[in-house]
Design a protein around this motif. Sequence first.
Motif, PDB file in Angstrom:
ATOM      1  N   MET A   1      -4.647   2.056   4.475  1.00  0.00           N
ATOM      2  CA  MET A   1      -4.503   0.599   4.523  1.00  0.00           C
ATOM      3  C   MET A   1      -3.107   0.199   5.000  1.00  0.00           C
ATOM      4  O   MET A   1      -2.944  -0.807   5.689  1.00  0.00           O
ATOM      5  CB  MET A   1      -4.782  -0.013   3.150  1.00  0.00           C
ATOM      6  CG  MET A   1      -6.246  -0.131   2.830  1.00  0.00           C
ATOM      7  SD  MET A   1      -7.240  -0.667   4.225  1.00  0.00           S
ATOM      8  CE  MET A   1      -6.647  -2.331   4.456  1.00  0.00           C
TER       9      MET A   1
ATOM     10  N   SER B   1     -12.458  -0.638  -2.822  1.00  0.00           N
ATOM     11  CA  SER B   1     -11.870   0.040  -3.984  1.00  0.00           C
ATOM     12  C   SER B   1     -12.719  -0.186  -5.225  1.00  0.00           C
ATOM     13  O   SER B   1     -12.786   0.678  -6.095  1.00  0.00           O
ATOM     14  CB  SER B   1     -10.436  -0.436  -4.206  1.00  0.00           C
ATOM     15  OG  SER B   1     -10.421  -1.797  -4.574  1.00  0.00           O
TER      16      SER B   1
ATOM     17  N   ALA C   1     -10.952  -3.710   2.025  1.00  0.00           N
ATOM     18  CA  ALA C   1     -10.392  -2.602   1.253  1.00  0.00           C
ATOM     19  C   ALA C   1     -10.512  -2.877  -0.237  1.00  0.00           C
ATOM     20  O   ALA C   1     -10.804  -1.979  -1.029  1.00  0.00           O
ATOM     21  CB  ALA C   1      -8.936  -2.379   1.633  1.00  0.00           C
ATOM     22  N   PHE C   2     -10.315  -4.134  -0.634  1.00  0.00           N
ATOM     23  CA  PHE C   2     -10.423  -4.499  -2.044  1.00  0.00           C
ATOM     24  C   PHE C   2     -11.851  -4.252  -2.539  1.00  0.00           C
ATOM     25  O   PHE C   2     -12.073  -3.605  -3.571  1.00  0.00           O
ATOM     26  CB  PHE C   2     -10.028  -5.966  -2.225  1.00  0.00           C
ATOM     27  CG  PHE C   2     -10.235  -6.478  -3.619  1.00  0.00           C
ATOM     28  CD1 PHE C   2      -9.608  -5.885  -4.690  1.00  0.00           C
ATOM     29  CD2 PHE C   2     -11.074  -7.553  -3.853  1.00  0.00           C
ATOM     30  CE1 PHE C   2      -9.809  -6.349  -5.974  1.00  0.00           C
ATOM     31  CE2 PHE C   2     -11.281  -8.022  -5.139  1.00  0.00           C
ATOM     32  CZ  PHE C   2     -10.651  -7.413  -6.199  1.00  0.00           C
TER      33      PHE C   2
ATOM     34  N   SER D   1      -7.959  -6.420   4.417  1.00  0.00           N
ATOM     35  CA  SER D   1      -7.524  -6.205   3.040  1.00  0.00           C
ATOM     36  C   SER D   1      -8.639  -6.576   2.061  1.00  0.00           C
ATOM     37  O   SER D   1      -8.792  -5.931   1.023  1.00  0.00           O
ATOM     38  CB  SER D   1      -6.260  -7.004   2.745  1.00  0.00           C
ATOM     39  OG  SER D   1      -6.529  -8.386   2.787  1.00  0.00           O
TER      40      SER D   1
ATOM     41  N   ALA E   1      -5.791   1.554  -8.090  1.00  0.00           N
ATOM     42  CA  ALA E   1      -6.120   1.272  -6.691  1.00  0.00           C
ATOM     43  C   ALA E   1      -6.676  -0.138  -6.543  1.00  0.00           C
ATOM     44  O   ALA E   1      -6.336  -0.855  -5.594  1.00  0.00           O
ATOM     45  CB  ALA E   1      -7.119   2.292  -6.169  1.00  0.00           C
TER      46      ALA E   1
ATOM     47  N   MET F   1      -4.999   4.311   0.285  1.00  0.00           N
ATOM     48  CA  MET F   1      -3.875   3.371   0.315  1.00  0.00           C
ATOM     49  C   MET F   1      -3.034   3.551   1.578  1.00  0.00           C
ATOM     50  O   MET F   1      -2.651   2.579   2.221  1.00  0.00           O
ATOM     51  CB  MET F   1      -2.990   3.597  -0.918  1.00  0.00           C
ATOM     52  CG  MET F   1      -3.532   2.972  -2.164  1.00  0.00           C
ATOM     53  SD  MET F   1      -3.355   1.193  -2.063  1.00  0.00           S
ATOM     54  CE  MET F   1      -4.211   0.667  -3.508  1.00  0.00           C
TER      55      MET F   1
ATOM     56  N   MET G   1      -5.083  -2.963  -4.156  1.00  0.00           N
ATOM     57  CA  MET G   1      -5.811  -3.623  -3.076  1.00  0.00           C
ATOM     58  C   MET G   1      -5.859  -5.137  -3.307  1.00  0.00           C
ATOM     59  O   MET G   1      -5.809  -5.916  -2.351  1.00  0.00           O
ATOM     60  CB  MET G   1      -7.231  -3.072  -2.968  1.00  0.00           C
ATOM     61  CG  MET G   1      -7.290  -1.629  -2.527  1.00  0.00           C
ATOM     62  SD  MET G   1      -6.512  -1.343  -0.933  1.00  0.00           S
ATOM     63  CE  MET G   1      -6.913   0.367  -0.664  1.00  0.00           C
TER      64      MET G   1
ATOM     65  N   PRO H   1       0.802  -1.233   0.000  1.00  0.00           N
ATOM     66  CA  PRO H   1       0.000   0.000   0.000  1.00  0.00           C
ATOM     67  C   PRO H   1       0.831   1.277   0.000  1.00  0.00           C
ATOM     68  O   PRO H   1       0.406   2.265  -0.603  1.00  0.00           O
ATOM     69  CB  PRO H   1      -0.846  -0.108   1.269  1.00  0.00           C
ATOM     70  CG  PRO H   1      -0.411  -1.289   1.987  1.00  0.00           C
ATOM     71  CD  PRO H   1       0.452  -2.111   1.125  1.00  0.00           C
TER      72      PRO H   1
ATOM     73  N   TYR I   1      -7.494   8.497  -3.328  1.00  0.00           N
ATOM     74  CA  TYR I   1      -6.885   7.168  -3.394  1.00  0.00           C
ATOM     75  C   TYR I   1      -5.557   7.072  -2.639  1.00  0.00           C
ATOM     76  O   TYR I   1      -5.333   6.087  -1.929  1.00  0.00           O
ATOM     77  CB  TYR I   1      -6.737   6.725  -4.849  1.00  0.00           C
ATOM     78  CG  TYR I   1      -8.027   6.205  -5.422  1.00  0.00           C
ATOM     79  CD1 TYR I   1      -8.604   5.055  -4.918  1.00  0.00           C
ATOM     80  CD2 TYR I   1      -8.675   6.875  -6.435  1.00  0.00           C
ATOM     81  CE1 TYR I   1      -9.797   4.583  -5.426  1.00  0.00           C
ATOM     82  CE2 TYR I   1      -9.871   6.410  -6.949  1.00  0.00           C
ATOM     83  CZ  TYR I   1     -10.427   5.257  -6.439  1.00  0.00           C
ATOM     84  OH  TYR I   1     -11.616   4.786  -6.934  1.00  0.00           O
TER      85      TYR I   1
ATOM     86  N   LEU J   1      -2.612  -6.438  -2.229  1.00  0.00           N
ATOM     87  CA  LEU J   1      -2.583  -6.417  -0.769  1.00  0.00           C
ATOM     88  C   LEU J   1      -3.330  -7.615  -0.198  1.00  0.00           C
ATOM     89  O   LEU J   1      -2.843  -8.307   0.705  1.00  0.00           O
ATOM     90  CB  LEU J   1      -3.203  -5.114  -0.273  1.00  0.00           C
ATOM     91  CG  LEU J   1      -3.420  -4.979   1.221  1.00  0.00           C
ATOM     92  CD1 LEU J   1      -2.092  -4.952   1.945  1.00  0.00           C
ATOM     93  CD2 LEU J   1      -4.198  -3.718   1.552  1.00  0.00           C
ATOM     94  N   ALA J   2      -4.524  -7.883  -0.758  1.00  0.00           N
ATOM     95  CA  ALA J   2      -5.322  -9.000  -0.259  1.00  0.00           C
ATOM     96  C   ALA J   2      -4.593 -10.318  -0.488  1.00  0.00           C
ATOM     97  O   ALA J   2      -4.570 -11.187   0.392  1.00  0.00           O
ATOM     98  CB  ALA J   2      -6.693  -9.019  -0.944  1.00  0.00           C
TER      99      ALA J   2
END
Lengths: 527, 139
Positions: A139, A115, A111-112, A108, A55, A136, A59, A34, A132, A62-63
Amino acid sequence: MASKGPEITDVTGILVNADLQLADFLIVAPVVIPILFSALLLMLRTRPATQGRIAIIGMALLALACFGLLQRVLDTGPVTMTMGRWVPPFGISFSVDIAGALLAFTSSVIAFVGSIYANSTASKLEMRYGFYPFFMAMMAGVSGAFLTGDLFNLYVWFEVLLISSFGMIVLGSEKNQLDGTMKYAFLNLVATTMFLMATGYTYGLTGTLNMADIWTKVNSGLLEGPVTTIAVLFFLAFAMKAAAFPMNFWLPASYHTPKFLVSAVFAGLLTKVGVYALLRVTLMLFADQRDLFAEIIAWIAALTMIAGVLGALAQNDIRRIFGYLVISGIGTMLAGLAIGSVTAITGILVYAVHSMIVMTALYLAAGVVGRMMNSNDLRQVGGIYAASPMFAAGFLILALSVSGLPPTSGFWGKFILVKATVELGAWWLTAAILISGLLTSIAIFRVWIFTFWRGGPSGTRDGAEAWKVEPLNQEYQLAAFISLGVLVLATFALGVFPEVLIGTAADGAKGLLYPTGYIESVFGGTQ
Amino acid sequence: MNTIIFRTFAPYLTALMVLFSVFILLRGHNDPGGGFIGGLLAASAFAIYGIANGVTPVRRAIYFHPISLAGFGLFIATLAGLPSILAQVPFLTGLWVYPKIGSVELALSTTLIFDIGVYFVVVGTITSIALALEERLED
């Protein structure tokens, strides 16, 4: 990573040599990804067309990283990486155990999904003001707080998420947003200052900020000083951040002002970071001290539950109602903290995962209602059932979930917590959880009935033709359908097949209560 | 502040200060200095130029938006941690190479990249604030 393989400690005791594999970098990836994307999006701020898609990619990565980390922690037990090859008590460690990885993974995913929803709602102006990059960076702060093994570093990640959340909540700069931001910012800064003070005292008393090292020193029995005072200060700071009674008023006063997505991720993630910090610090580090004021925590928990849900019953603004339900949920989790048994902590973790999913989904649903009716006031909404039966059904599942009724994830969290209170014989706490559950279902079904069932806004005649709702544009409809669909399915699936989650949470709870694996991962089993 | 002396002198002063800030940045590892203080120096250089000649010339001169510079700094500071993956050492470990150019030995490290990142973050952030405040003054 210190826990695997023979490690050679330098004679000077400053450097550690151990070959790291690519998989070990999963420990820092949920923070690095992030931050990199936040910086990238900051550079591309003037090109709004690409922001949303970048973004989403960020995400998603990140996930994936969080999922990999969770898998690894489940395989090998707690893992630690100390930045810059310093020896643990001196360097800044990231120590990940199951509880941290589970919550990091859940956040995460939220957050995904967020987004995806944001891609269809963020305006060009909001993107120019850095929506954005803030998202980020927030996160990065959330993941960092879940993964760090250093008390001061935890403070830093709290600051990161707080500063970026200020940026997100004030976006739009309308009068009521500034009003909400002031309340949010002031109360959170007070809590942060208290956290910093407590950290300073801890350092003064123990001479260390590494959590594993603090645990060792606190449990050595050699520590002389006001350890209980420090534990209470930490509890106060984190309870304020988690919006526990009587410091709960900032949450409903601020969460209904920003963009819907911002309220959604705040409600889903930020208070849960506070709960996680409570678990990590009050429960793991200062376990014996917590026992001393467990009864006070229980009272705070019961009052938070009841005050939250009574507030929800009294409101007419949908987002304010949800804000109070967030508080009530925090109370439910605090009840588990007051008990502190393995069952109770399992319940907290299950409930935290559930609460992240369902609160985010509810706020996003409020966003859809807002688009359809141009209002979030219960008196001015209605008739959505006729316009979109599927949305009504999805919301119904969320309503069941937030009230703790089967077949949803909310049921299991509350069920385990109730079981924990019964095991202990704390009947009045059992009663508080059940009563708050009942009142929550009244509050949420009031929303459902008014918003979906009633033919139209207050005063519409019975049997009148369905109220015409604002048509949604195609892109927004798709984004809302995907994001809400994923979250509704998640809460439903976790309700029907709870075994994996409950098993993981139980392991996480054991890791928090008996952190020998955590300590060994930091010191390599040598101390 | 719009005296002719100041306006004539400011560009030279700015150039000198930016040059000095780079010097401060590079000597930072072993001597007093580094990315943060170097960045502050450069930011004050831009602020001086802005006071003397107006904000628009400064914005034109640095070409990128100051906040984008800060983003760039954050980006490379984070990237500086990634070579650790190849070296199989923990994140953000300082890694050094000593290439020889002629008879001069250069000491290059990931720490330096990190420090350059800090430099850009500070330049970007402070310049952005300073220019915004100066724009207010001009209105």
